[in-house]
Design a protein around this motif. Structure first.
Motif, PDB file in Angstrom:
ATOM      1  N   MET A 138       0.859  -1.183   0.000  1.00 11.22           N
ATOM      2  CA  MET A 138       0.000   0.000   0.000  1.00 11.22           C
ATOM      3  C   MET A 138       0.893   1.230   0.000  1.00 11.22           C
ATOM      4  O   MET A 138       1.693   1.426   0.912  1.00 11.22           O
ATOM      5  N   VAL A 139       0.770   2.028  -1.065  1.00 12.01           N
ATOM      6  CA  VAL A 139       1.591   3.230  -1.186  1.00 12.01           C
ATOM      7  C   VAL A 139       0.690   4.445  -1.376  1.00 12.01           C
ATOM      8  O   VAL A 139      -0.363   4.365  -2.009  1.00 12.01           O
ATOM      9  N   LEU A 205      -0.381   8.506  -9.769  1.00 16.19           N
ATOM     10  CA  LEU A 205      -0.205   8.504  -8.314  1.00 16.19           C
ATOM     11  C   LEU A 205       1.005   9.353  -7.934  1.00 16.19           C
ATOM     12  O   LEU A 205       0.928  10.196  -7.027  1.00 16.19           O
ATOM     13  N   ILE A 206       2.101   9.172  -8.618  1.00 15.36           N
ATOM     14  CA  ILE A 206       3.300   9.969  -8.344  1.00 15.36           C
ATOM     15  C   ILE A 206       3.040  11.442  -8.654  1.00 15.36           C
ATOM     16  O   ILE A 206       3.509  12.339  -7.943  1.00 15.36           O
ATOM     17  N   PRO A 223       9.713   3.607  -6.712  1.00 12.12           N
ATOM     18  CA  PRO A 223       9.369   4.988  -6.347  1.00 12.12           C
ATOM     19  C   PRO A 223       9.368   5.227  -4.843  1.00 12.12           C
ATOM     20  O   PRO A 223       9.580   6.372  -4.392  1.00 12.12           O
ATOM     21  N   VAL A 224       9.151   4.181  -4.048  1.00  9.83           N
ATOM     22  CA  VAL A 224       9.260   4.343  -2.594  1.00  9.83           C
ATOM     23  C   VAL A 224      10.710   4.628  -2.226  1.00  9.83           C
ATOM     24  O   VAL A 224      11.008   5.540  -1.437  1.00  9.83           O
ATOM     25  N   ARG A 225      11.624   3.860  -2.798  1.00  3.40           N
ATOM     26  CA  ARG A 225      13.047   4.059  -2.497  1.00  3.40           C
ATOM     27  C   ARG A 225      13.541   5.410  -2.991  1.00  3.40           C
ATOM     28  O   ARG A 225      14.474   5.980  -2.430  1.00  3.40           O
ATOM     29  N   ALA A 226      12.898   5.919  -4.047  1.00  5.99           N
ATOM     30  CA  ALA A 226      13.284   7.221  -4.591  1.00  5.99           C
ATOM     31  C   ALA A 226      12.649   8.379  -3.824  1.00  5.99           C
ATOM     32  O   ALA A 226      12.927   9.548  -4.129  1.00  5.99           O
ATOM     33  N   GLY A 227      11.808   8.080  -2.845  1.00  8.30           N
ATOM     34  CA  GLY A 227      11.169   9.120  -2.062  1.00  8.30           C
ATOM     35  C   GLY A 227       9.966   9.761  -2.716  1.00  8.30           C
ATOM     36  O   GLY A 227       9.454  10.775  -2.234  1.00  8.30           O
TER      37      GLY A 227
END
Length: 334
Positions: A138-139, A205-206, A223-227
């Motif tokens: 879940m992001v 979403l981004i 994209p989570v790791r990229a912030g």
């Protein structure tokens, strides 16, 4: 007593004719099995490029190509929640040259989601193997959703029903059905925004067009790791080895919640069993191999090869399980 020359000639002619007659009597698929694959094999992904199905298909295709010495070409045929590409494979020639990388939505959810399908997700296919299991992540877009964890998200959603929007790769996609199960488990209501595939949904979403999604590790973790996105939780009952800092949803206000994606390789029904067996053996070797297994684990996926019979039984059990979610959430489509 020696047979007359005319009789000997007749017997000899009959014996010489036997091998040719035996070969001619074999059905065409039996002749082809010995040389399969003699040309490129296509693996249909029933979604647009960029999602978990596409990523796993391309990883497996590379190993199968190395194994068989023929190109294994991934063809994306998205639309209608994966039914268009799935239908194309169901109606393809059963010769081993057209395969499907199916997943939970196309094989287990759509039979109860769509009222009219021109194929059956078990009877229209020859299951080859389960390929991988992928917990959903879940992001949220951090600029749109202030929640730092699942419990906070649940509280926010209950305070403002339908104020939060979640995207998916389409009606019946893994994200759609997982969020429906989450809403039922947590007594929340969020607005569904279907897309024509995971990649365009993730872009929105981004970009801040929608608030959150529930999708597999392969498209979610980069994209989570990229912030760019914030991960709130994973849908398996254990944390991901690739992201052990992300807690499970079951730890955060939804005890026992589990909604993982899964992916598997299939051929059209009546594909010769020797071809199915060769594909099963080659896929299992690839999925158990260190290189592919490590690649999948880095993306948040777990290799899970099994036998054709086990995969068939698994599809049937998953169809039964998710039909109840479709019924309770009133998700049926025309």
């Amino acid at each position: 007593m020696t047979a007359p020359p005319s009789s000997r000639r007749a017997i000899l002619a009959g014996l010489l004719a036997l091998p040719a007659a035996g070969i001619l009597a074999l059905p065409a698929p039996a002749l082809a099995q010995g040389t399969w694959p003699a040309r490129p094999v296509r693996i249909v992904v029933p979604f647009t490029p960029g999602g978990s199905t596409d990523i796993i298909a391309r990883a497996l295709a590379a190993d199968l190509q190395a194994e068989f010495g023929q190109p294994f070409v991934v063809e994306n045929r998205g639309g209608a929640g994966g039914t268009i590409g799935t239908e194309a494979v169901a109606h393809a020639a059963p010769d081993g040259y057209t395969l499907l990388l199916g997943h939970i939505g196309t094989l287990a959810v759509n039979p109860s989601l769509y009222r009219r399908l021109s194929f059956d997700t078990v009877e229209s296919f020859a299951p080859i193997t389960l390929a991988a299991v992928v917990p959903n992540v879940m992001v949220v877009n951090p600029s749109r959703v202030a929640a730092g964890g699942v419990a906070e998200l649940i509280a926010l959603a209950r305070q403002r029903p339908r104020s939060l929007s979640y995207g998916s790769g389409g009606n019946g996609s893994a994200a759609h059905i997982a969020m429906a199960a989450f809403n039922l488990a947590t007594d929340t209501v969020m607005e569904h925004v279907p897309y024509r595939g995971t990649a365009p949904m993730m872009n929105d979403l981004i970009g801040g067009t929608i608030d959150l999604t529930f999708t597999g590790g392969p498209p979610a973790l980069p994209p989570v790791r990229a912030g760019l996105l914030r991960a709130l939780g994973v849908s398996s009952l254990h944390r991901l080895p690739a992201a052990p800092d992300i807690p499970t949803i079951a730890e955060q206000g939804a005890p026992g919640f589990e909604a993982t994606q899964w992916y598997g390789l299939l051929a059209p029904a009546n594909t010769p069993r020797p071809i199915v067996n060769r594909l099963n053996a080659a896929s299992a070797r690839a999925l158990r191999g260190e290189a592919l297994r490590a690649r999948l684990e880095a993306e948040g996926a777990e290799a899970a090869p099994n036998t054709p019979e086990q995969f068939r039984d698994f599809i049937l059990s998953e169809r039964s399980r998710w039909s109840e979610v479709v019924r309770r959430a009133d998700l049926r489509l025309e």
